[in-house]
Design a protein around this motif. Structure first.
Motif, PDB file in Angstrom:
ATOM      1  N   GLU A 265      44.971  38.601  38.323  1.00  0.00           N
ATOM      2  CA  GLU A 265      44.146  37.768  39.202  1.00  0.00           C
ATOM      3  C   GLU A 265      44.853  37.454  40.520  1.00  0.00           C
ATOM      4  N   GLY A 266      46.138  37.189  40.472  1.00  0.00           N
ATOM      5  CA  GLY A 266      46.893  36.895  41.682  1.00  0.00           C
ATOM      6  C   GLY A 266      46.914  38.068  42.647  1.00  0.00           C
ATOM      7  N   ASP A 267      47.009  39.290  42.113  1.00  0.00           N
ATOM      8  CA  ASP A 267      46.999  40.484  42.958  1.00  0.00           C
ATOM      9  C   ASP A 267      45.676  40.626  43.707  1.00  0.00           C
ATOM     10  N   VAL A 268      44.587  40.347  43.006  1.00  0.00           N
ATOM     11  CA  VAL A 268      43.262  40.460  43.617  1.00  0.00           C
ATOM     12  C   VAL A 268      43.091  39.401  44.711  1.00  0.00           C
ATOM     13  N   LYS A 269      43.529  38.173  44.453  1.00  0.00           N
ATOM     14  CA  LYS A 269      43.451  37.107  45.461  1.00  0.00           C
ATOM     15  C   LYS A 269      44.292  37.466  46.688  1.00  0.00           C
ATOM     16  N   PHE A 270      45.475  38.014  46.453  1.00  0.00           N
ATOM     17  CA  PHE A 270      46.377  38.411  47.532  1.00  0.00           C
ATOM     18  C   PHE A 270      45.711  39.468  48.410  1.00  0.00           C
TER      19      PHE A 270
ATOM     20  N   ALA B  15      42.487  40.236  48.610  1.00  0.00           N
ATOM     21  CA  ALA B  15      41.274  39.700  49.238  1.00  0.00           C
ATOM     22  C   ALA B  15      41.614  38.847  50.450  1.00  0.00           C
ATOM     23  N   ALA B  16      42.637  38.022  50.328  1.00  0.00           N
ATOM     24  CA  ALA B  16      43.036  37.163  51.446  1.00  0.00           C
ATOM     25  C   ALA B  16      43.440  38.002  52.649  1.00  0.00           C
TER      26      ALA B  16
ATOM     27  N   PHE C 191      50.958  31.478  47.041  1.00  0.00           N
ATOM     28  CA  PHE C 191      50.136  31.039  48.151  1.00  0.00           C
ATOM     29  C   PHE C 191      50.667  29.699  48.636  1.00  0.00           C
TER      30      PHE C 191
END
Length: 40
Positions: A5-10, A12-13, A38
């Motif tokens: 999940e953290g990779d996807v948020k990274f 996407a940001a 973050f």
């Protein structure tokens, strides 16, 4: 699966910032242990 999940948020940001042509003063980063941080 190596993505979490953290990779996807990274990703996407960074994609949104690139699309808007703006990058925040304090960007997120990935630690040596592959943890996405973050800043607040």
């Amino acid at each position: 699966m190596d993505t979490n999940e953290g990779d996807v948020k990274f990703a996407a940001a960074h994609s949104v910032w690139q699309a808007l042509g703006h990058e925040p003063e304090h960007r997120p980063w990935i630690t040596d242990d592959s943890i996405v941080v973050f800043p607040e």
